[in-house]
Scaffold this motif. Structure first.
Motif, mmCIF file in Angstrom:
data_model
loop_
_atom_site.group_PDB
_atom_site.id
_atom_site.type_symbol
_atom_site.label_atom_id
_atom_site.label_comp_id
_atom_site.label_asym_id
_atom_site.label_seq_id
_atom_site.Cartn_x
_atom_site.Cartn_y
_atom_site.Cartn_z
ATOM 1 N N LEU A 108 -4.500 6.065 -8.060
ATOM 2 C CA LEU A 108 -4.663 7.144 -7.285
ATOM 3 C C LEU A 108 -4.695 8.525 -7.978
ATOM 4 O O LEU A 108 -5.068 9.604 -7.748
ATOM 5 C CB LEU A 108 -3.500 7.228 -6.561
ATOM 6 N N ALA A 109 -3.835 8.583 -9.137
ATOM 7 C CA ALA A 109 -3.878 9.846 -10.321
ATOM 8 C C ALA A 109 -5.288 10.129 -10.657
ATOM 9 O O ALA A 109 -5.638 11.337 -10.792
ATOM 10 C CB ALA A 109 -2.788 9.647 -11.236
ATOM 11 N N ASP A 110 -5.966 9.286 -10.913
ATOM 12 C CA ASP A 110 -7.170 9.522 -11.412
ATOM 13 C C ASP A 110 -8.224 9.911 -10.054
ATOM 14 O O ASP A 110 -8.891 11.058 -10.268
ATOM 15 C CB ASP A 110 -8.274 8.197 -12.033
ATOM 16 N N ASP A 111 -8.175 9.421 -8.936
ATOM 17 C CA ASP A 111 -8.753 9.915 -7.793
ATOM 18 C C ASP A 111 -8.168 11.168 -7.531
ATOM 19 O O ASP A 111 -9.320 12.213 -7.019
ATOM 20 C CB ASP A 111 -8.284 8.922 -6.558
ATOM 21 N N VAL A 112 -7.400 11.673 -7.736
ATOM 22 C CA VAL A 112 -6.642 13.125 -7.421
ATOM 23 C C VAL A 112 -7.545 13.960 -8.236
ATOM 24 O O VAL A 112 -7.923 15.190 -7.848
ATOM 25 C CB VAL A 112 -5.208 13.366 -7.907
ATOM 26 N N HIS A 130 1.347 10.041 -12.686
ATOM 27 C CA HIS A 130 1.656 9.432 -13.941
ATOM 28 C C HIS A 130 3.231 9.215 -14.497
ATOM 29 O O HIS A 130 3.556 8.361 -14.814
ATOM 30 C CB HIS A 130 0.969 9.957 -15.031
ATOM 31 N N PHE A 131 4.020 10.328 -13.958
ATOM 32 C CA PHE A 131 5.308 10.656 -14.437
ATOM 33 C C PHE A 131 6.168 9.613 -13.648
ATOM 34 O O PHE A 131 6.698 8.891 -14.105
ATOM 35 C CB PHE A 131 5.760 11.895 -14.104
ATOM 36 N N VAL A 132 5.817 9.457 -12.399
ATOM 37 C CA VAL A 132 6.694 8.527 -11.434
ATOM 38 C C VAL A 132 6.113 7.323 -11.760
ATOM 39 O O VAL A 132 6.861 6.283 -11.354
ATOM 40 C CB VAL A 132 6.565 9.112 -9.873
ATOM 41 N N ALA A 133 5.044 6.908 -11.990
ATOM 42 C CA ALA A 133 4.370 5.705 -11.952
ATOM 43 C C ALA A 133 5.265 4.663 -13.195
ATOM 44 O O ALA A 133 5.442 3.418 -12.846
ATOM 45 C CB ALA A 133 2.946 5.532 -12.587
ATOM 46 N N ALA A 134 5.925 5.411 -14.183
ATOM 47 C CA ALA A 134 6.736 4.929 -15.195
ATOM 48 C C ALA A 134 7.985 4.096 -14.562
ATOM 49 O O ALA A 134 8.650 3.132 -14.869
ATOM 50 C CB ALA A 134 7.055 5.757 -16.257
ATOM 51 N N PHE A 135 8.303 4.570 -13.112
ATOM 52 C CA PHE A 135 9.506 3.940 -12.584
ATOM 53 C C PHE A 135 9.394 3.141 -11.705
ATOM 54 O O PHE A 135 10.044 2.431 -11.058
ATOM 55 C CB PHE A 135 10.328 5.126 -11.898
ATOM 56 N N ALA A 136 7.912 2.565 -11.752
ATOM 57 C CA ALA A 136 7.407 1.581 -10.591
ATOM 58 C C ALA A 136 7.456 0.207 -11.165
ATOM 59 O O ALA A 136 7.582 -0.073 -12.630
ATOM 60 C CB ALA A 136 6.253 2.002 -9.896
ATOM 61 N N LYS A 153 4.816 -3.344 -12.303
ATOM 62 C CA LYS A 153 3.757 -3.257 -12.736
ATOM 63 C C LYS A 153 2.454 -3.095 -12.023
ATOM 64 O O LYS A 153 1.347 -2.406 -12.049
ATOM 65 C CB LYS A 153 3.505 -4.351 -13.772
ATOM 66 N N ALA A 154 3.000 -4.139 -10.849
ATOM 67 C CA ALA A 154 1.728 -3.974 -9.812
ATOM 68 C C ALA A 154 1.440 -2.581 -9.189
ATOM 69 O O ALA A 154 0.340 -2.158 -9.013
ATOM 70 C CB ALA A 154 2.210 -5.100 -8.570
ATOM 71 N N LYS A 155 2.435 -1.953 -8.875
ATOM 72 C CA LYS A 155 2.234 -0.643 -8.093
ATOM 73 C C LYS A 155 1.903 0.515 -9.277
ATOM 74 O O LYS A 155 1.292 1.549 -9.016
ATOM 75 C CB LYS A 155 3.751 -0.077 -7.602
ATOM 76 N N GLN A 156 2.367 0.399 -10.503
ATOM 77 C CA GLN A 156 2.110 1.162 -11.723
ATOM 78 C C GLN A 156 0.482 1.287 -11.799
ATOM 79 O O GLN A 156 -0.050 2.451 -11.766
ATOM 80 C CB GLN A 156 2.570 0.733 -13.034
ATOM 81 N N GLU A 157 -0.373 0.235 -11.638
ATOM 82 C CA GLU A 157 -1.773 0.235 -11.617
ATOM 83 C C GLU A 157 -2.394 1.086 -10.687
ATOM 84 O O GLU A 157 -3.271 1.746 -10.860
ATOM 85 C CB GLU A 157 -2.200 -1.055 -11.744
ATOM 86 N N ARG A 158 -1.868 0.865 -9.389
ATOM 87 C CA ARG A 158 -2.357 1.649 -8.249
ATOM 88 C C ARG A 158 -2.101 2.799 -8.262
ATOM 89 O O ARG A 158 -2.954 3.610 -7.885
ATOM 90 C CB ARG A 158 -2.033 0.685 -6.732
ATOM 91 N N ILE A 159 -0.993 3.373 -8.854
ATOM 92 C CA ILE A 159 -0.450 4.796 -8.633
ATOM 93 C C ILE A 159 -1.462 5.479 -9.601
ATOM 94 O O ILE A 159 -1.836 6.644 -9.442
ATOM 95 C CB ILE A 159 0.996 4.854 -9.065
ATOM 96 N N ASP A 213 0.727 -1.211 -0.116
ATOM 97 C CA ASP A 213 -0.015 -0.051 0.051
ATOM 98 C C ASP A 213 0.906 1.274 -0.023
ATOM 99 O O ASP A 213 0.273 2.570 0.215
ATOM 100 C CB ASP A 213 -0.864 0.043 1.178
ATOM 101 N N ILE A 214 2.178 1.052 -0.274
ATOM 102 C CA ILE A 214 3.237 2.296 -0.057
ATOM 103 C C ILE A 214 4.129 2.110 -1.414
ATOM 104 O O ILE A 214 4.419 1.232 -1.617
ATOM 105 C CB ILE A 214 3.835 2.324 1.063
ATOM 106 N N ALA A 215 4.164 3.437 -1.999
ATOM 107 C CA ALA A 215 5.194 3.517 -2.959
ATOM 108 C C ALA A 215 6.215 4.537 -2.690
ATOM 109 O O ALA A 215 5.460 5.923 -2.753
ATOM 110 C CB ALA A 215 4.566 3.578 -4.352
ATOM 111 N N ILE A 216 7.322 4.680 -2.521
ATOM 112 C CA ILE A 216 8.312 5.428 -2.386
ATOM 113 C C ILE A 216 9.229 5.749 -3.500
ATOM 114 O O ILE A 216 9.809 4.798 -3.951
ATOM 115 C CB ILE A 216 9.172 5.306 -0.933
#
Length: 570
Positions: free
Chosen positions: A188-192, A171-177, A179-185, A74-77
Motif C-alpha cells: 500500500l505504501a508503494d501504491d500511495v 513504512h513506519f507503522v508496518a514495523a509494528f504489524a 509479517k502477513a500484514k507488513q507485506e500488504r502495508i 484486509d484491515i490493519a488498525i
C-alpha cells in the motif's frame, strides 16, 4: 455553505469510508490514538464489505462473526499502546480481531497520536484509487467537535515524490504489524507513491503531507512556526512554549481551546480566546461535546495556509509524539483572516464564547494523572507472555519488569475478567478454556480499566476454531448461519436465521431442519448461478467446526455444489 458550520456542515464518519460504485476494498490502514473495539466492529460496513443493518442486527453474533471473517485480512488498525478501551460488553469475537489490531509502543513513553485512514479501492478491471482521510477524531464513539478532510487520487504507473511522506508513515507503522500484514502495508505504501494527484477543491490550490516524529520528518518541515502575519489556532490542549511560538506574529491572533486549558499566558499572548459554550459540555442529555479539533490558519508572505490533523498546540505534539498534519494552501486573495474568522466564529449560533479572564482551575486531577502514569509504566513493563497447557485448560505465564508505582495493578484475560491477578514479576492466570485465550488483556487500577494487546506465545492454532464453535455450537445454529451467509440481504438473512433457529430449537422432529436444509439448497443453487465463488467461503467455516455440528447430510450436499462450481470455473 460555510466550511466550519457545526450545525449544518456535518460529516458522517462511516460515510467517509464508503467506496465509489463499482469499486471494492483492497486494503485499509487506520492510525488512531485511542480505539474502541465496538466502534471497530462497524468498520466492515463502512468500507462496503457488509450491508448496513439495524443496531439490533449488528449485535447478532452471526453478523459480527461474518463482519470479522470478511474484513480481518484486509484491515490493519494501529493505536497507541494502552489506548484500547474496555468494551461495555465483552464478546468472544473480539479475539478474532488480533490480526487486525496493533499497538504502537514508542521509546521514551512518547504517544502515537495520528488519526488517518489509507484506503485502497479497486474495480474488476484493475483500476484503483487511494482515499486518504485526515482527521482529528479517534476511532471511538466520542461526541466532541472534530474535523475531517477526505482526499482521493487514482493509482497510476509513474511515481510522485510529493506523496513520499505518506509512504514513509506507512513504512513506519508496518514495523509494528505481524509479517502477513507488513507485506500488504508496504504494498500500500508503494501504491500511495503512484497516486497521480489527490483531488482538492476550491478554495485550495495545493497540499502538503506533514508527518511528525518519524525519521526524516519533524516540526521544521511544517513551517507553522515561521514568521507569519496572522494566526488562528484551534487546539483543546496547550503548552506555554508552543503558545509563545504560535503567537509570535504582529497582527491578528485568535485561539479556540477548552475551558480547562485557558491560562493567563494564553490570554496575554492572543488577542481573543474562545472556549466551547457550557451548554455543549453540560446539557440535559448528558452528552459532552467539547472542542477536540486541531487546526491552524496562518497568513504568511508566501500565501495563506490551513493545517488540519492530530497535533495539539503542545510541546509533546511537536517535539515528542508521532503526529500528522495536512497543510492546505489557499488560492491567492481567496480567504483572508477576517473571512476565515467569521466562518469559524459566526455571529449566529456560534458554539464558542469569548473569555476575558482565566477560569478558576478545575478540581485537582493529580490522582487521575498518577493512575495514567501507572498504566503507562505497566504497559511498558509488559512485553510478552506464554501459554502453558494444564490438562484440559490453559495457564498464562506473564513476566513483568519492575514497575515503580504504589498502585496495585491487576491483569486479567479479556475473555475472563473474573480471573484477575496482581501484576508481579511473575504473574499467572490459570484455568482458561481454549476459546478464552487471547492476546487482549485488561489492566485494572482501582475502578479504571484499559485493554492492552500482549504478544502471547503458544496459543494453539485451534483457538480460532474454538471461538467459532462457541458461537456455532449446534447443528441448528450451523444451518442458520449458513442460511444467513448465503442471503441476498443481511438484514433479512438475520431475521430468517433467527426464526429458523427458533423453529429448530422448538421442533422435536426433523421437520424444521428438513425445511431449512431445503431452503439452503435453493440459496446454494442461486449462488451457484450468480456468483459461484461465494460457495468457497463456506469451506472456511465448515473446516472450523466438528463433523457432528456440520452433519453428513450438509457435507454431501455441499461437496456436490463444490464440484459443480469447479467445473464452471473451467
Amino acid at each position: 455553505m460555510a466550511m466550519f458550520d457545526t450545525a449544518h456542515n456535518r460529516l458522517s464518519y462511516s460515510e467517509q469510508l464508503l467506496p465509489e460504485p463499482g469499486y471494492e476494498l483492497d486494503f485499509a490502514v487506520c492510525l488512531t490514538y485511542t480505539l474502541d473495539l465496538e466502534a471497530l466492529l462497524g468498520v466492515p460496513v463502512s468500507l462496503g464489505l457488509l450491508e448496513e443493518v439495524s443496531t439490533d442486527a449488528m449485535n447478532n453474533p452471526f453478523y459480527l462473526l461474518e463482519a470479522i471473517r470478511k474484513s480481518s485480512n484486509d484491515i490493519a488498525i494501529f493505536c497507541n499502546a494502552g489506548g484500547i478501551a474496555l468494551p461495555a460488553k465483552i464478546q468472544s469475537v473480539y479475539s478474532l480481531l488480533e490480526n487486525s489490531v496493533f499497538e504502537v509502543k514508542l521509546p521514551n513513553e512518547a504517544n502515537f497520536h495520528p488519526k488517518l485512514w489509507f484506503i485502497k479501492y479497486q474495480n474488476e478491471n484493475g483500476d484503483a484509487y487511494i482515499k486518504l482521510l485526515v482527521l482529528s477524531r479517534n476511532l471511538t464513539f466520542d461526541n466532541s467537535i472534530d474535523l475531517c478532510v477526505s482526499l482521493q487520487g487514482e493509482v497510476i504507473k509513474s511515481k510522485r515524490k510529493k506523496n513520499q511522506p505518506l509512504s514513509d508513515m506507512l513504512h513506519f507503522v508496518a514495523a509494528f504489524a505481524d509479517k502477513a500484514k507488513q507485506e500488504r502495508i508496504r504494498d500500500l505504501a508503494d501504491d500511495v507513491l503512484h497516486v497521480k494527484a489527490f483531488d482538492i477543491e476550491h478554495p485550495f490550490e495545493d497540499y502538503e503531507f506533514l508527518p511528525l516524529g518519524i525519521p526524516g520528518h519533524g516540526m521544521n518541515q511544517t513551517k507553522l512556526f515561521d514568521p507569519s502575519y496572522d494566526i488562528f489556532a484551534v487546539s483543546p490542549f496547550l503548552s506555554d512554549d508552543i503558545v509563545r511560538k504560535l503567537s509570535d506574529c504582529p497582527y491578528h491572533k485568535v485561539l479556540v481551546t477548552r475551558k480547562s486549558s485557558v491560562t493567563p499566558l494564553a490570554l496575554e499572548r492572543f488577542d481573543d480566546v474562545y472556549i466551547t459554550k457550557d451548554i455543549l459540555n453540560d446539557n440535559e442529555y448528558g452528552i459532552r461535546q467539547d472542542i477536540h479539533a486541531k487546526l491552524y490558519y496562518t497568513t504568511t508572505p508566501d500565501g495563506n495556509y490551513l493545517y488540519i490533523g492530530s497535533a495539539n498546540a503542545s510541546h509533546n505534539a511537536f517535539y515528542k509524539n508521532i503526529e500528522f498534519l495536512l497543510k492546505l494552501k489557499y488560492k491567492p486573495r481567496c480567504v483572508g483572516f477576517q473571512t476565515f474568522s467569521s466562518d469559524f466564529l459566526p455571529d449566529e449560533n456560534c458554539p464558542y464564547e469569548k473569555v476575558e479572564v482565566a477560569p478558576a482551575p478545575e478540581s485537582a486531577s493529580d490522582q487521575k494523572d498518577a493512575i495514567d502514569q501507572a498504566f503507562k509504566e505497566a504497559v511498558y513493563a509488559l512485553d510478552s507472555c506464554k501459554i502453558v497447557a494444564s490438562g484440559d485448560t490453559y495457564n498464562v505465564e506473564i513476566t513483568v519488569e519492575s514497575i515503580k508505582t504504589d498502585f496495585k495493578i491487576k491483569i486479567s484475560p479479556l475473555q475472563r475478567p473474573d480471573i484477575a491477578e496482581e501484576l508481579k514479576p511473575m504473574a499467572q492466570l490459570c484455568g482458561l478454556l481454549l476459546k478464552e485465550l487471547s492476546e487482549f488483556y485488561i489492566l485494572t487500577i482501582q475502578n479504571r480499566h484499559i485493554v492492552i494487546k500482549l504478544k502471547t506465545y503458544g496459543i494453539p492454532t485451534e483457538r480460532d476454531n474454538a471461538v467459532y464453535k462457541s458461537i456455532i455450537d449446534s447443528k441448528a445454529k450451523f444451518l442458520s448461519y449458513v442460511s444467513f451467509m448465503l442471503s441476498e440481504n443481511y438484514e433479512t438473512g438475520i431475521l430468517d436465521a433467527e426464526e429458523s433457529l427458533r423453529l429448530l430449537q422448538e421442533s422435536s422432529a426433523g421437520d424444521a431442519g428438513t425445511l431449512l436444509t431445503a431452503g439452503i439448497y435453493e440459496k446454494m443453487l442461486r449462488v451457484l448461478h450468480q456468483n459461484p465463488s461465494r460457495l468457497t467461503v463456506l469451506a472456511d467455516v465448515v473446516k472450523r467446526l466438528d463433523s457432528d455440528i456440520v452433519g453428513d447430510e450438509f457435507l454431501t450436499m455441499y461437496h456436490q455444489f463444490e464440484l459443480v462450481a469447479r467445473r464452471l470455473k473451467k
